[in-house]
Design a protein around this motif. Structure first.
Motif, PDB file in Angstrom:
ATOM      1  N   LEU A   1      23.424 -18.605 -23.040  1.00  0.00           N
ATOM      2  CA  LEU A   1      22.620 -17.979 -21.989  1.00  0.00           C
ATOM      3  C   LEU A   1      21.131 -17.943 -22.341  1.00  0.00           C
ATOM      4  N   CYS A   2      20.808 -18.192 -23.606  1.00  0.00           N
ATOM      5  CA  CYS A   2      19.398 -18.282 -23.992  1.00  0.00           C
ATOM      6  C   CYS A   2      18.740 -19.539 -23.426  1.00  0.00           C
ATOM      7  N   HIS A   3      19.551 -20.538 -23.105  1.00  0.00           N
ATOM      8  CA  HIS A   3      19.016 -21.793 -22.565  1.00  0.00           C
ATOM      9  C   HIS A   3      18.891 -21.685 -21.045  1.00  0.00           C
ATOM     10  N   ARG A   4      17.965 -20.883 -20.625  1.00  0.00           N
ATOM     11  CA  ARG A   4      17.834 -20.553 -19.204  1.00  0.00           C
ATOM     12  C   ARG A   4      17.482 -21.764 -18.351  1.00  0.00           C
ATOM     13  N   THR A   5      16.736 -22.704 -18.895  1.00  0.00           N
ATOM     14  CA  THR A   5      16.371 -23.881 -18.107  1.00  0.00           C
ATOM     15  C   THR A   5      17.581 -24.763 -17.812  1.00  0.00           C
ATOM     16  N   GLN A   6      18.678 -24.566 -18.533  1.00  0.00           N
ATOM     17  CA  GLN A   6      19.858 -25.416 -18.387  1.00  0.00           C
ATOM     18  C   GLN A   6      20.989 -24.751 -17.609  1.00  0.00           C
ATOM     19  N   LEU A   7      20.764 -23.536 -17.137  1.00  0.00           N
ATOM     20  CA  LEU A   7      21.851 -22.766 -16.537  1.00  0.00           C
ATOM     21  C   LEU A   7      22.043 -23.096 -15.052  1.00  0.00           C
ATOM     22  N   VAL A   8      22.394 -24.345 -14.784  1.00  0.00           N
ATOM     23  CA  VAL A   8      22.827 -24.717 -13.442  1.00  0.00           C
ATOM     24  C   VAL A   8      24.290 -24.322 -13.293  1.00  0.00           C
ATOM     25  N   TRP A   9      24.847 -24.417 -12.099  1.00  0.00           N
ATOM     26  CA  TRP A   9      26.169 -23.857 -11.820  1.00  0.00           C
ATOM     27  C   TRP A   9      27.275 -24.407 -12.717  1.00  0.00           C
ATOM     28  N   PHE A  10      27.225 -25.703 -13.032  1.00  0.00           N
ATOM     29  CA  PHE A  10      28.332 -26.257 -13.816  1.00  0.00           C
ATOM     30  C   PHE A  10      28.274 -25.841 -15.281  1.00  0.00           C
ATOM     31  N   ARG A  11      27.103 -25.347 -15.747  1.00  0.00           N
ATOM     32  CA  ARG A  11      27.040 -24.814 -17.107  1.00  0.00           C
ATOM     33  C   ARG A  11      27.874 -23.535 -17.215  1.00  0.00           C
ATOM     34  N   TYR A  12      27.863 -22.726 -16.165  1.00  0.00           N
ATOM     35  CA  TYR A  12      28.675 -21.512 -16.182  1.00  0.00           C
ATOM     36  C   TYR A  12      30.159 -21.864 -16.227  1.00  0.00           C
ATOM     37  N   LEU A  13      30.548 -22.928 -15.537  1.00  0.00           N
ATOM     38  CA  LEU A  13      31.936 -23.381 -15.597  1.00  0.00           C
ATOM     39  C   LEU A  13      32.265 -23.858 -17.008  1.00  0.00           C
ATOM     40  N   TYR A  14      31.310 -24.543 -17.633  1.00  0.00           N
ATOM     41  CA  TYR A  14      31.526 -25.037 -18.989  1.00  0.00           C
ATOM     42  C   TYR A  14      31.738 -23.869 -19.957  1.00  0.00           C
ATOM     43  N   VAL A  15      30.890 -22.863 -19.856  1.00  0.00           N
ATOM     44  CA  VAL A  15      30.992 -21.703 -20.743  1.00  0.00           C
ATOM     45  C   VAL A  15      32.346 -21.022 -20.599  1.00  0.00           C
ATOM     46  N   THR A  16      32.897 -21.026 -19.393  1.00  0.00           N
ATOM     47  CA  THR A  16      34.168 -20.360 -19.134  1.00  0.00           C
ATOM     48  C   THR A  16      35.368 -21.190 -19.556  1.00  0.00           C
ATOM     49  N   PHE A  17      35.313 -22.501 -19.316  1.00  0.00           N
ATOM     50  CA  PHE A  17      36.522 -23.313 -19.457  1.00  0.00           C
ATOM     51  C   PHE A  17      36.529 -24.290 -20.635  1.00  0.00           C
TER      52      PHE A  17
END
Length: 266
Positions: A228-244
């Motif tokens: 979550l520190c990489h704010r410039t990279q937090l597009v929607w599919f990054r959240y899916l990556y973090v979860t799955f």
């Protein structure tokens, strides 16, 4: 009846995960002792993680960094670009420092390159000769007992990741590696295994690997906070990556052998 069976199966599976995690916590340090002569070096053991871009350290190597830091290993990071693909290099560089602070790597152990011939670009072919010379210079400037990087498929298939593996393999095959240093490559798994989250842990534990690093819920929260520190990279599919992604919970490595094979130079 079926609901009761499902509950029993889920409970048994979660119990299995718990047993794997606690058994792993007891065995990891012993495994590091055997692989890297930790008995000789003690708390002075140094490990180098070689990545291509800011966010690689937590997206792919987070569990390993967290576990090594817990084992009192001095973890260093060599990132070969600032991640300037969208002209955000300065921001991404600071994000990397913030992420590493969450993972337990102090800024004094972080090296970030900004080389004109190593652009953050999946279409760019990084020259193996250049990358290997940079890594060798870094290895010789410090006393590293183990170095970790991508394997030949680069986890995500990114050409910059693959170039690092080719360079490290070249270092090993041409006998440029310091005698006391071992090289390990992060295993790329199939797409199905990659995105089943913690459900993949038993398979990673059972399949043969030289080094396996598993984290629990506390470690996962730490790894997620780093991402979550990489704010410039937090597009929607990054959240899916973090979860799955299973790479947020477990890393498995194979050793890169020293051998006579000489890779083609680019």
């Amino acid at each position: 009846m079926y609901l009761l069976l499902v509950v029993i199966v889920v409970a048994a599976y979660l119990y299995c995960l718990k047993c794997i995690y606690y058994r792993h916590r007891r065995s990891l340090k012993h495994g590091i002792h055997a692989l890297t002569k930790l008995n000789t070096y003690g708390s002075d053991m140094n490990c180098l993680v070689v990545t291509a871009h800011p966010d690689d350290e937590c997206m792919f190597f987070g569990p390993t960094i967290i576990r090594l830091v817990e084992c009192n290993v001095n973890v260093h990071l060599l990132c070969l670009s600032e991640g300037n693909y969208y002209n955000q290099g300065a921001e991404r560089k600071q994000e990397l420092f913030n992420s590493c602070a969450k993972l337990g790597i102090p800024s004094s152990r972080i090296t970030i390159l900004n080389h004109k011939n190593l652009p953050d670009d999946p279409k760019a072919e990084w020259r193996v000769s250049l990358v290997s010379s940079i890594i060798v210079k870094h290895l010789r400037a410090h006393t590293f007992h183990m170095a970790l990087t991508f394997d030949g498929r680069g986890v995500s298939g990114h050409s910059n990741h693959v170039a690092i593996y080719k360079a490290v393999r070249h270092i090993a095959s041409t006998h440029q590696l310091p005698n006391d240093c071992c090289l390990f490559s992060l295993v790329t798994v199939s797409l199905l295994r990659k995105y089943v989250s913690f459900l993949e842990l038993p398979l990673s534990w059972l399949l043969p690997s030289v080094l396996c690093c598993i984290i629990g819920s506390k470690g996962y929260r730490q790894c997620k906070a780093a991402m979550l520190c990489h704010r410039t990279q937090l597009v929607w599919f990054r959240y899916l990556y973090v979860t799955f992604s299973r790479y947020m919970f477990v890393n498995t490595f194979q050793m890169i052998p020293r051998g006579p094979k000489v890779n083609q130079m680019y």
